[in-house]
Design a protein around this motif. Structure first.
Motif, PDB file in Angstrom:
ATOM      1  N   GLU A  27       0.826  -1.212   0.000  1.00  9.39           N
ATOM      2  CA  GLU A  27       0.000   0.000   0.000  1.00  9.39           C
ATOM      3  C   GLU A  27       0.859   1.261   0.000  1.00  9.39           C
ATOM      4  N   LEU A  28       1.913   1.269   0.795  1.00 11.89           N
ATOM      5  CA  LEU A  28       2.784   2.449   0.860  1.00 11.89           C
ATOM      6  C   LEU A  28       3.539   2.674  -0.440  1.00 11.89           C
ATOM      7  N   GLN A  30       2.481   1.947  -3.330  1.00 10.63           N
ATOM      8  CA  GLN A  30       1.519   2.459  -4.299  1.00 10.63           C
ATOM      9  C   GLN A  30       1.221   3.942  -4.072  1.00 10.63           C
ATOM     10  N   THR A  31       1.060   4.311  -2.818  1.00 11.92           N
ATOM     11  CA  THR A  31       0.638   5.683  -2.510  1.00 11.92           C
ATOM     12  C   THR A  31       1.793   6.655  -2.356  1.00 11.92           C
ATOM     13  N   THR A  32       2.919   6.166  -1.856  1.00 15.24           N
ATOM     14  CA  THR A  32       4.055   7.049  -1.578  1.00 15.24           C
ATOM     15  C   THR A  32       5.203   6.855  -2.554  1.00 15.24           C
ATOM     16  N   TYR A  34       8.192   3.640  -3.870  1.00 12.80           N
ATOM     17  CA  TYR A  34       9.171   2.756  -3.231  1.00 12.80           C
ATOM     18  C   TYR A  34      10.271   3.545  -2.531  1.00 12.80           C
ATOM     19  N   GLN A  36      10.423   6.619  -1.572  1.00 12.03           N
ATOM     20  CA  GLN A  36       9.989   7.553  -0.536  1.00 12.03           C
ATOM     21  C   GLN A  36       9.505   6.832   0.729  1.00 12.03           C
ATOM     22  N   THR A  37       9.232   5.543   0.621  1.00 10.44           N
ATOM     23  CA  THR A  37       8.739   4.781   1.762  1.00 10.44           C
ATOM     24  C   THR A  37       9.900   4.345   2.651  1.00 10.44           C
ATOM     25  N   LYS A  45       2.781   1.067   9.829  1.00 11.17           N
ATOM     26  CA  LYS A  45       1.532   0.696   9.161  1.00 11.17           C
ATOM     27  C   LYS A  45       1.199  -0.776   9.398  1.00 11.17           C
ATOM     28  N   PRO A 109       4.781   1.854  -8.960  1.00  5.65           N
ATOM     29  CA  PRO A 109       5.595   3.023  -8.603  1.00  5.65           C
ATOM     30  C   PRO A 109       7.021   2.691  -8.160  1.00  5.65           C
TER      31      PRO A 109
END
Length: 220
Positions: A27-28, A30-32, A34, A36-37, A45, A109
Protein backbone atom coordinates in the motif's frame (compact mmCIF):
# COMPACT_ATOMS: atom_id res chain seq x y z
CA UNK A 1 -1.69 -30.14 19.43
CA UNK A 2 -3.11 -29.00 16.08
CA UNK A 3 -4.88 -31.14 13.55
CA UNK A 4 -2.84 -33.26 11.17
CA UNK A 5 -1.40 -31.16 8.37
CA UNK A 6 -2.02 -27.88 10.19
CA UNK A 7 0.93 -25.59 10.74
CA UNK A 8 2.00 -24.96 14.36
CA UNK A 9 0.56 -21.81 15.91
CA UNK A 10 3.97 -20.14 15.98
CA UNK A 11 4.45 -20.67 12.25
CA UNK A 12 0.95 -19.40 11.47
CA UNK A 13 1.58 -16.28 13.55
CA UNK A 14 4.83 -15.75 11.68
CA UNK A 15 3.05 -16.01 8.33
CA UNK A 16 0.40 -13.53 9.44
CA UNK A 17 3.08 -11.06 10.51
CA UNK A 18 4.94 -11.40 7.22
CA UNK A 19 1.70 -10.91 5.30
CA UNK A 20 0.86 -7.77 7.29
CA UNK A 21 4.28 -6.36 6.48
CA UNK A 22 3.93 -7.15 2.78
CA UNK A 23 0.42 -5.68 2.65
CA UNK A 24 1.59 -2.51 4.41
CA UNK A 25 4.57 -2.14 2.08
CA UNK A 26 2.36 -2.81 -0.96
CA UNK A 27 0.00 0.00 0.00
CA UNK A 28 2.78 2.45 0.86
CA UNK A 29 4.70 1.74 -2.33
CA UNK A 30 1.52 2.46 -4.30
CA UNK A 31 0.64 5.68 -2.51
CA UNK A 32 4.05 7.05 -1.58
CA UNK A 33 6.47 5.31 -3.93
CA UNK A 34 9.17 2.76 -3.23
CA UNK A 35 12.03 5.19 -2.70
CA UNK A 36 9.99 7.55 -0.54
CA UNK A 37 8.74 4.78 1.76
CA UNK A 38 10.85 4.21 4.87
CA UNK A 39 11.20 1.03 6.89
CA UNK A 40 9.84 2.92 9.89
CA UNK A 41 6.71 3.79 7.93
CA UNK A 42 6.24 0.15 6.94
CA UNK A 43 6.67 -1.00 10.54
CA UNK A 44 4.15 1.57 11.77
CA UNK A 45 1.53 0.70 9.16
CA UNK A 46 2.01 -3.05 9.71
CA UNK A 47 1.77 -2.49 13.46
CA UNK A 48 5.01 -4.33 14.20
CA UNK A 49 8.15 -3.19 15.94
CA UNK A 50 11.13 -2.00 13.93
CA UNK A 51 13.11 -4.98 15.25
CA UNK A 52 10.43 -7.40 14.06
CA UNK A 53 10.38 -5.84 10.60
CA UNK A 54 14.15 -6.08 10.22
CA UNK A 55 14.07 -9.64 11.52
CA UNK A 56 11.89 -10.69 8.58
CA UNK A 57 13.19 -8.20 6.01
CA UNK A 58 16.75 -6.92 6.73
CA UNK A 59 16.38 -4.33 3.95
CA UNK A 60 13.53 -2.72 2.05
CA UNK A 61 14.76 -4.36 -1.15
CA UNK A 62 14.00 -7.78 0.37
CA UNK A 63 10.28 -6.97 0.26
CA UNK A 64 10.43 -6.74 -3.53
CA UNK A 65 10.53 -10.52 -3.96
CA UNK A 66 7.19 -11.32 -2.25
CA UNK A 67 5.68 -8.12 -3.66
CA UNK A 68 6.62 -9.09 -7.20
CA UNK A 69 5.31 -12.58 -6.50
CA UNK A 70 1.90 -11.13 -5.61
CA UNK A 71 1.77 -8.89 -8.68
CA UNK A 72 2.77 -11.72 -10.97
CA UNK A 73 0.42 -14.31 -9.47
CA UNK A 74 -2.62 -12.02 -9.35
CA UNK A 75 -2.17 -10.01 -12.54
CA UNK A 76 0.29 -11.52 -15.02
CA UNK A 77 -0.33 -15.24 -14.66
CA UNK A 78 -4.10 -15.09 -15.34
CA UNK A 79 -3.45 -13.10 -18.51
CA UNK A 80 -0.93 -15.63 -19.80
CA UNK A 81 -3.19 -18.58 -18.98
CA UNK A 82 -6.04 -16.93 -20.88
CA UNK A 83 -3.70 -16.07 -23.74
CA UNK A 84 -2.51 -19.68 -24.15
CA UNK A 85 -6.10 -20.88 -24.39
CA UNK A 86 -6.38 -18.80 -27.57
CA UNK A 87 -3.57 -20.84 -29.15
CA UNK A 88 -1.26 -17.94 -30.08
CA UNK A 89 2.06 -18.47 -31.82
CA UNK A 90 5.09 -18.80 -29.57
CA UNK A 91 6.25 -15.27 -30.34
CA UNK A 92 2.78 -13.84 -29.76
CA UNK A 93 2.61 -15.53 -26.35
CA UNK A 94 6.11 -14.32 -25.39
CA UNK A 95 5.19 -10.81 -26.51
CA UNK A 96 2.08 -10.90 -24.31
CA UNK A 97 4.12 -12.17 -21.35
CA UNK A 98 6.77 -9.44 -21.64
CA UNK A 99 4.16 -6.71 -22.06
CA UNK A 100 2.11 -8.03 -19.16
CA UNK A 101 5.16 -7.98 -16.88
CA UNK A 102 5.77 -4.37 -17.85
CA UNK A 103 2.14 -3.31 -17.44
CA UNK A 104 1.47 -5.01 -14.12
CA UNK A 105 4.88 -5.08 -12.43
CA UNK A 106 7.42 -2.70 -13.92
CA UNK A 107 5.03 0.28 -13.93
CA UNK A 108 4.32 -0.21 -10.23
CA UNK A 109 5.59 3.02 -8.60
CA UNK A 110 9.41 3.07 -8.63
CA UNK A 111 9.73 -0.70 -9.01
CA UNK A 112 11.52 -0.50 -12.36
CA UNK A 113 14.01 1.92 -10.82
CA UNK A 114 14.45 -0.22 -7.73
CA UNK A 115 15.33 -3.25 -9.86
CA UNK A 116 18.01 -1.24 -11.64
CA UNK A 117 19.77 0.27 -8.63
CA UNK A 118 23.40 -0.27 -9.50
CA UNK A 119 25.41 -3.19 -10.83
CA UNK A 120 26.09 -4.55 -7.32
CA UNK A 121 22.39 -5.48 -7.08
CA UNK A 122 22.14 -7.32 -10.40
CA UNK A 123 21.98 -10.78 -8.82
CA UNK A 124 19.27 -9.68 -6.36
CA UNK A 125 17.23 -8.07 -9.13
CA UNK A 126 17.51 -11.21 -11.27
CA UNK A 127 16.19 -13.30 -8.39
CA UNK A 128 13.41 -10.80 -7.74
CA UNK A 129 12.08 -11.12 -11.26
CA UNK A 130 12.66 -14.80 -11.82
CA UNK A 131 12.50 -16.68 -8.52
CA UNK A 132 9.25 -17.89 -7.08
CA UNK A 133 6.92 -15.79 -9.20
CA UNK A 134 5.92 -18.32 -11.85
CA UNK A 135 7.98 -16.66 -14.58
CA UNK A 136 9.83 -19.89 -15.39
CA UNK A 137 6.58 -21.83 -15.36
CA UNK A 138 5.02 -19.40 -17.82
CA UNK A 139 8.00 -19.70 -20.15
CA UNK A 140 7.83 -23.49 -19.96
CA UNK A 141 4.11 -23.47 -20.81
CA UNK A 142 4.63 -21.13 -23.76
CA UNK A 143 7.58 -23.07 -25.18
CA UNK A 144 5.88 -26.42 -24.62
CA UNK A 145 2.86 -25.18 -26.55
CA UNK A 146 5.18 -23.99 -29.31
CA UNK A 147 6.90 -27.35 -29.50
CA UNK A 148 3.55 -29.13 -29.86
CA UNK A 149 2.94 -27.08 -33.01
CA UNK A 150 6.44 -27.54 -34.39
CA UNK A 151 7.42 -23.89 -33.81
CA UNK A 152 10.13 -24.50 -31.22
CA UNK A 153 13.28 -26.59 -31.56
CA UNK A 154 13.47 -29.87 -29.65
CA UNK A 155 17.21 -30.58 -29.71
CA UNK A 156 17.67 -28.65 -26.44
CA UNK A 157 15.80 -29.69 -23.27
CA UNK A 158 12.70 -27.60 -22.68
CA UNK A 159 13.91 -26.48 -19.25
CA UNK A 160 17.14 -25.18 -20.78
CA UNK A 161 15.26 -23.32 -23.51
CA UNK A 162 13.11 -21.64 -20.87
CA UNK A 163 16.22 -20.79 -18.84
CA UNK A 164 17.98 -19.25 -21.85
CA UNK A 165 14.88 -17.32 -22.92
CA UNK A 166 14.39 -15.95 -19.42
CA UNK A 167 18.04 -14.91 -19.14
CA UNK A 168 17.86 -13.02 -22.43
CA UNK A 169 14.73 -11.19 -21.32
CA UNK A 170 16.15 -10.32 -17.90
CA UNK A 171 19.30 -8.94 -19.53
CA UNK A 172 17.16 -5.98 -20.66
CA UNK A 173 17.41 -4.54 -17.17
CA UNK A 174 21.22 -4.30 -17.07
CA UNK A 175 23.25 -2.20 -17.11
CA UNK A 176 20.76 0.20 -15.50
CA UNK A 177 19.58 3.10 -17.60
CA UNK A 178 20.19 6.62 -16.51
CA UNK A 179 17.20 8.37 -14.93
CA UNK A 180 14.71 9.21 -17.68
CA UNK A 181 11.10 10.18 -18.03
CA UNK A 182 8.72 7.23 -17.76
CA UNK A 183 7.50 7.80 -21.30
CA UNK A 184 11.08 7.30 -22.53
CA UNK A 185 11.47 4.12 -20.51
CA UNK A 186 8.16 2.89 -21.91
CA UNK A 187 9.31 3.46 -25.49
CA UNK A 188 12.72 1.88 -24.88
CA UNK A 189 11.23 -1.16 -23.21
CA UNK A 190 8.94 -1.78 -26.16
CA UNK A 191 11.82 -1.38 -28.60
CA UNK A 192 13.95 -3.74 -26.52
CA UNK A 193 11.38 -6.52 -26.40
CA UNK A 194 10.88 -6.27 -30.16
CA UNK A 195 14.63 -6.79 -30.59
CA UNK A 196 14.59 -9.72 -28.15
CA UNK A 197 11.66 -11.33 -29.95
CA UNK A 198 13.41 -10.95 -33.30
CA UNK A 199 16.42 -12.76 -31.87
CA UNK A 200 14.29 -15.47 -30.24
CA UNK A 201 12.40 -16.06 -33.49
CA UNK A 202 15.63 -17.35 -34.99
CA UNK A 203 17.10 -18.91 -31.84
CA UNK A 204 14.01 -20.96 -30.97
CA UNK A 205 13.14 -21.99 -34.51
CA UNK A 206 13.60 -25.65 -35.50
CA UNK A 207 15.42 -24.22 -38.53
CA UNK A 208 18.21 -23.10 -36.23
CA UNK A 209 19.11 -26.77 -35.70
CA UNK A 210 19.63 -27.41 -39.41
CA UNK A 211 21.64 -24.21 -39.81
CA UNK A 212 23.90 -25.20 -36.91
CA UNK A 213 24.42 -28.69 -38.34
CA UNK A 214 25.28 -27.31 -41.77
CA UNK A 215 27.81 -24.91 -40.27
CA UNK A 216 29.43 -27.74 -38.35
CA UNK A 217 29.72 -29.82 -41.49
CA UNK A 218 31.30 -26.93 -43.38
CA UNK A 219 33.86 -26.43 -40.61
CA UNK A 220 34.88 -30.07 -40.90
Amino acid sequence: MGQAGQLPLRERNKQRTVQRIIDAAFELFQTTGYHQTTMDAIAEKAEVSRATLFNYFPAKREILVPLTNILYRERVQPEIQACLQMQPTTLQALHRLFLSIYTHILTFPDLYRALQEGSSHQEKAHSTLSAGIGFSESLLAILRSGQSRGEVRTDIPLEKLAQYTGAIYLSLFFPPRERQAEVTLHAEYHADIEAVLAFLETALSPGAVATSENNNQEER
